[in-house]
Enzyme design. Sequence first.
Site, PDB file in Angstrom:
ATOM      1  N   HIS A   1       0.845  -1.201   0.000  1.00 60.15           N
ATOM      2  CA  HIS A   1       0.000   0.000   0.000  1.00 60.15           C
ATOM      3  C   HIS A   1       0.880   1.251   0.000  1.00 60.15           C
ATOM      4  CE1 HIS A   1      -2.840   3.066   1.333  1.00 60.15           C
ATOM      5  NE2 HIS A   1      -2.081   3.295   2.394  1.00 60.15           N
TER       6      HIS A   1
ATOM      7  N   ASP B   1       6.921  23.114 -25.388  1.00 56.52           N
ATOM      8  CA  ASP B   1       6.816  21.743 -24.891  1.00 56.52           C
ATOM      9  C   ASP B   1       7.834  21.586 -23.763  1.00 56.52           C
ATOM     10  OD1 ASP B   1       6.570  18.882 -24.569  1.00 56.52           O
ATOM     11  OD2 ASP B   1       5.894  18.755 -26.632  1.00 56.52           O
TER      12      ASP B   1
ATOM     13  N   TRP C   1       7.420  -0.549   4.046  1.00 58.43           N
ATOM     14  CA  TRP C   1       7.929   0.168   2.871  1.00 58.43           C
ATOM     15  C   TRP C   1       9.336   0.691   3.116  1.00 58.43           C
ATOM     16  CZ3 TRP C   1       8.922   5.534   1.754  1.00 58.43           C
ATOM     17  CH2 TRP C   1       8.793   6.399   2.846  1.00 58.43           C
TER      18      TRP C   1
ATOM     19  N   SER D   1      12.418   6.459 -13.046  1.00 55.58           N
ATOM     20  CA  SER D   1      11.354   7.235 -13.675  1.00 55.58           C
ATOM     21  C   SER D   1      11.249   8.620 -13.030  1.00 55.58           C
ATOM     22  CB  SER D   1      10.039   6.477 -13.554  1.00 55.58           C
ATOM     23  OG  SER D   1       8.957   7.315 -13.826  1.00 55.58           O
ATOM     24  N   SER D   2      11.305   8.648 -11.691  1.00 54.05           N
ATOM     25  CA  SER D   2      11.223   9.951 -11.011  1.00 54.05           C
ATOM     26  C   SER D   2      12.385  10.835 -11.400  1.00 54.05           C
ATOM     27  CB  SER D   2      11.259   9.790  -9.493  1.00 54.05           C
ATOM     28  OG  SER D   2      10.259   8.955  -9.047  1.00 54.05           O
TER      29      SER D   2
ATOM     30  N   HIS E   1      13.298  11.274   4.244  1.00 58.36           N
ATOM     31  CA  HIS E   1      12.708  12.524   4.678  1.00 58.36           C
ATOM     32  C   HIS E   1      12.625  13.551   3.546  1.00 58.36           C
ATOM     33  CE1 HIS E   1      10.834  15.391   7.197  1.00 58.36           C
ATOM     34  NE2 HIS E   1      11.557  16.260   6.519  1.00 58.36           N
TER      35      HIS E   1
ATOM     36  N   GLU F   1      12.200  12.836   0.619  1.00 58.52           N
ATOM     37  CA  GLU F   1      11.111  12.303  -0.204  1.00 58.52           C
ATOM     38  C   GLU F   1       9.748  12.816   0.270  1.00 58.52           C
ATOM     39  OE1 GLU F   1      10.968  10.504  -2.982  1.00 58.52           O
ATOM     40  OE2 GLU F   1       8.809  10.118  -2.931  1.00 58.52           O
TER      41      GLU F   1
ATOM     42  N   TYR G   1       9.091  15.577   1.601  1.00 62.15           N
ATOM     43  CA  TYR G   1       8.949  16.964   1.153  1.00 62.15           C
ATOM     44  C   TYR G   1       8.835  17.059  -0.352  1.00 62.15           C
ATOM     45  CZ  TYR G   1       8.894  18.761   5.690  1.00 62.15           C
ATOM     46  OH  TYR G   1       8.464  19.026   6.945  1.00 62.15           O
TER      47      TYR G   1
ATOM     48  N   SER H   1      -0.989  27.179  -3.693  1.00 59.57           N
ATOM     49  CA  SER H   1      -0.616  28.582  -3.871  1.00 59.57           C
ATOM     50  C   SER H   1      -1.148  29.169  -5.171  1.00 59.57           C
ATOM     51  CB  SER H   1       0.911  28.744  -3.858  1.00 59.57           C
ATOM     52  OG  SER H   1       1.441  28.221  -2.685  1.00 59.57           O
TER      53      SER H   1
ATOM     54  N   THR I   1       7.383  26.474   7.357  1.00 59.56           N
ATOM     55  CA  THR I   1       6.051  25.915   7.104  1.00 59.56           C
ATOM     56  C   THR I   1       4.980  26.876   7.614  1.00 59.56           C
ATOM     57  OG1 THR I   1       7.044  23.746   7.424  1.00 59.56           O
ATOM     58  CG2 THR I   1       4.654  23.836   7.306  1.00 59.56           C
TER      59      THR I   1
ATOM     60  N   ARG J   1       1.863   0.136  15.265  1.00 59.91           N
ATOM     61  CA  ARG J   1       1.502   0.107  13.850  1.00 59.91           C
ATOM     62  C   ARG J   1       1.886  -1.240  13.252  1.00 59.91           C
ATOM     63  NH1 ARG J   1       6.118   3.985  10.987  1.00 59.91           N
ATOM     64  NH2 ARG J   1       4.984   3.378   9.113  1.00 59.91           N
TER      65      ARG J   1
HETATM   66  C1  HEM Z   1       6.109  20.284  10.403  1.00 56.79           C
HETATM   67  C2  HEM Z   1       6.529  19.341   9.671  1.00 56.79           C
HETATM   68  C3  HEM Z   1       6.805  17.898  10.090  1.00 56.79           C
HETATM   69  C4  HEM Z   1       7.399  17.403  11.208  1.00 56.79           C
HETATM   70  C5  HEM Z   1       7.943  18.206  12.369  1.00 56.79           C
HETATM   71  C6  HEM Z   1       7.418  15.964  11.078  1.00 56.79           C
HETATM   72  C7  HEM Z   1       7.962  15.079  12.012  1.00 56.79           C
HETATM   73  C8  HEM Z   1       7.943  13.707  11.903  1.00 56.79           C
HETATM   74  C9  HEM Z   1       8.563  12.804  12.811  1.00 56.79           C
HETATM   75  C10 HEM Z   1       9.355  13.206  14.039  1.00 56.79           C
HETATM   76  C11 HEM Z   1       8.322  11.532  12.378  1.00 56.79           C
HETATM   77  C12 HEM Z   1       8.829  10.226  12.974  1.00 56.79           C
HETATM   78  C13 HEM Z   1       7.895   9.651  13.938  1.00 56.79           C
HETATM   79  C14 HEM Z   1       8.315   8.302  14.387  1.00 56.79           C
HETATM   80  O1  HEM Z   1       8.526   7.399  13.535  1.00 56.79           O
HETATM   81  O2  HEM Z   1       8.402   8.108  15.585  1.00 56.79           O
HETATM   82  C15 HEM Z   1       7.547  11.641  11.195  1.00 56.79           C
HETATM   83  C16 HEM Z   1       7.094  10.568  10.449  1.00 56.79           C
HETATM   84  C17 HEM Z   1       6.575  10.692   9.181  1.00 56.79           C
HETATM   85  N1  HEM Z   1       6.267  11.853   8.526  1.00 56.79           N
HETATM   86 FE1  HEM Z   1       6.454  13.734   9.274  1.00 56.79          FE
HETATM   87  N2  HEM Z   1       6.831  15.617   9.908  1.00 56.79           N
HETATM   88  C18 HEM Z   1       6.448  16.772   9.275  1.00 56.79           C
HETATM   89  C19 HEM Z   1       5.844  16.874   8.054  1.00 56.79           C
HETATM   90  C20 HEM Z   1       5.620  15.816   7.212  1.00 56.79           C
HETATM   91  C21 HEM Z   1       5.183  15.925   5.849  1.00 56.79           C
HETATM   92  C22 HEM Z   1       4.903  17.234   5.124  1.00 56.79           C
HETATM   93  C23 HEM Z   1       5.085  14.668   5.377  1.00 56.79           C
HETATM   94  C24 HEM Z   1       4.684  14.181   4.006  1.00 56.79           C
HETATM   95  C25 HEM Z   1       4.012  14.782   3.133  1.00 56.79           C
HETATM   96  C26 HEM Z   1       5.446  13.769   6.426  1.00 56.79           C
HETATM   97  C27 HEM Z   1       5.441  12.388   6.288  1.00 56.79           C
HETATM   98  C28 HEM Z   1       5.837  11.528   7.260  1.00 56.79           C
HETATM   99  C29 HEM Z   1       5.854  10.103   7.108  1.00 56.79           C
HETATM  100  C30 HEM Z   1       5.452   9.333   5.831  1.00 56.79           C
HETATM  101  C31 HEM Z   1       6.291   9.561   8.316  1.00 56.79           C
HETATM  102  C32 HEM Z   1       6.384   8.100   8.711  1.00 56.79           C
HETATM  103  C33 HEM Z   1       7.304   7.286   7.951  1.00 56.79           C
HETATM  104  C34 HEM Z   1       7.298   5.891   8.458  1.00 56.79           C
HETATM  105  O3  HEM Z   1       7.832   5.630   9.546  1.00 56.79           O
HETATM  106  O4  HEM Z   1       6.758   5.018   7.755  1.00 56.79           O
HETATM  107  N3  HEM Z   1       5.757  14.485   7.542  1.00 56.79           N
HETATM  108  N4  HEM Z   1       7.320  12.984  10.904  1.00 56.79           N
HETATM  109 CU   LIG Z   2      10.786  13.032   8.433  1.00 58.28          CU
END
Ligand code: HEM
Ligand SMILES: [Cu+2]
Lengths: 535, 160
Positions: free
Chosen positions: A87, A116, A152, A179-180, A263, A265, A267, A278, A338, A460
């Site tokens: 997933h 183009d 993943w 591809s990316s 990480h 990724e 962003y 925007s 942000t 999880r």
């Molecule tokens: C203010 C901004 C953000 C902060 C401070 C933040 C902080 C964190 C932290 C500390 C974790 C780790 C948690 C843990 O595993 O114990 C986490 C996990 C994650 N964050 Fe964020 N995050 C932010 C924004 C975002 C954004 C914008 C995205 C994606 C669009 C994102 C996607 C993810 C994902 C996918 C995970 C989990 C990955 C995994 O363990 O499978 N985060 N984030």
């Molecule tokens: Cu992160």
Amino acid sequence: MSTTTHDHAGHNHDHAGHAHDDHGPGKGLSRWLFTTNHKDIGTLYLLFALVMLFVGGAMAMVIRLELFQPGLQFVNPDFFNQMTTMHALIMIFGMIMPAFVGFANWMIPLMIGAPDMALPRLNNWSFWILPFASGILVSTLFMPGGGPAGGWTLYPPLSLQAGNSFPFTIFAIHLLGMSSILGSINIIVTIMNMRAPGMTLLKMPLFVWTWLITAYLLIAAMPVLAGGVTMLLTDQFFGTSFFQAAGGGDPVLFQHIFWFFGHPEVYIIILPAFGIVSQIIPTFSRKPLFGYAAMVYATASIGFLSFIVWAHHMFTVGMPLAGEMFFMLSTMLIAIPTAVKVFNWTATMWRGSLTFETPMLFSLAFLFLFTIGGFSGLMLAIAPADFQYHDTYFVVAHFHYVLVPGALFAAIAGAYFWLPKWTGHMYDERLGKIHFWLSAISVNITFFPQHFLGLAGMPRRIPDYATQFADWNMISSIGSFGFGLSQLLFAYIVIKTIRGGRKATAEVWDQPEGLEWTVPSPAPYHTFDEAPVVK
Amino acid sequence: MHSFELRPNSSLTPRAAAWFYGSLVAVLLCVAIGCTALGFWPVLPFAGLEAAVLLGAVRWVQRRATAREYIRVDDASVVIEKCRPGRRGDDGRMAYAFQRPWTRIELRRGRPAHWPSRLLLSSRGRSVEIGAFLTDGERQGLKDRLAELLANDDLSTGRN
Ligand code: HEM
Ligand SMILES: [Cu+2]
């Protein structure tokens, strides 16, 4: 001049008669297979993403079905783990990334006044790698031992215990990454080289800016992923021990490698979403974007910071105190740019004459709900607190808030915003609003309770759980079924708009800004009546 | 006599291109060398591959930007000269000369409609495409101007 008045071609005269004939599109399927037109390729990317939304979505439904009640009802634990792993991989690499690349293909040339993309043929390849790679990835589910089930994030040693599927998974990830990369090289070169005269960098629409920075991030981060998964492969098959403790390696180092890519990724996923929002909020506020330059700098600093925060995903692996401190503080720093963005979007609406068409509704939901995800991110960034939250449903709730009502809602908003431009037809506004309310309500029913589950300690990636988690899980599952069904409505609306509907005007909306709206809808046989004027 | 020079738009000067490529590769190298120093050398070839593809892409668009098309229209003839950036073994130049009274210009709209239009000069059954690298709007403008010149019997009175 009289000496040259008889018809003749100089050298290479054999080419004269037919040289121009290979430009036209082929017929039927071959048009789509060989197309180098940025609009066709954009359409392919977007439709592919829509299909993958349902493939990945079906897996999510399996997950939520199994979690509807405690106990094991529908699938066995190993298959459950394959579902969570696939997933995520499909949604990230097969759905949301291609969706944003599709937007870039369609809109960036129009926005900067280019005929183009810079590298049309490369563009065709970068797209067609994608269905091929995704096909390989999905096919692993049918191999002996099933698909990858170690998450993943592919942490060794667990990920190395996969069955026959392992090398295929790695191969698929390589191809998806390729591809990316090819897509973003094309985008970045287009932005640098193809801008119309007068379109200076600081006049580019924000969507173009966010993609420029995204492409930088992708180009810097992708080789690390490619190297990382290759080392998994050599550890497994060629006797190296990068990550094998028995041979002197260290599995924790894989986590560093993975998150150094991972990480940025996340962003990479959210920046184009910022760009789309925007474009939309100013249009429906009838005001220019507040603080354009600040938005550009905020995007750039988010891009930079995203490279120095990776270990917030691994606070619990036993880092030195200084490391915990550094990654905690650098992560919190990201909240500043942000917040600048959130503030500027809000200020754009301040005293605007707002209307609430579907794209605006999705953008507003983005603004509120993405911010919730930002706040839970800040909570997770507190290193000592993360020892409690890590690997619980709280993390699941966090990233789904930023990814679903964040990135996905922005993509949906963009689709409604530009569908009239792409198809020449208005979508059905009433259905669009119904789609919005169903999605916005069900997404919260799905993911908000997961915060409570996480805080109460539910881990999880488990197929079964203790009975005290039963209530919120049932509610979350009900919400998710609602969300899944609502997206069928989205597909219906899109198909309906493609097939017909009220004719859209060139401007579509009420005096929108930007070159793309000076083009008649559907973007047509002449893109600009004269060389576009950039204000 | 009237002459036109067509050149593709290129917003990237060679200097800017070097700067742009340099900045990207600098970041890439920092990352790759850092990883290699920590023992993760397999990152390096991928970074190298990427830098190579990127270099190829930048050089390709830079070279394409040197393409030129010259069109000269005088009382008797229409001369088209195309200079494509050099393929190996030829200088990429092609020249065509048509008799003006027999020369027609045609702007074919794209099929399907959102494909680019094509501008063709033709005479006695042979035709040459011009301005393929322009935007549709620019092609339209060029077509209008050329049509005016071709229709005009006495070029000296033509708007210049
Ligand atoms: C203010 C901004 C953000 C902060 C401070 C933040 C902080 C964190 C932290 C500390 C974790 C780790 C948690 C843990 O595993 O114990 C986490 C996990 C994650 N964050 Fe964020 N995050 C932010 C924004 C975002 C954004 C914008 C995205 C994606 C669009 C994102 C996607 C993810 C994902 C996918 C995970 C989990 C990955 C995994 O363990 O499978 N985060 N984030
Ligand atoms: Cu992160």
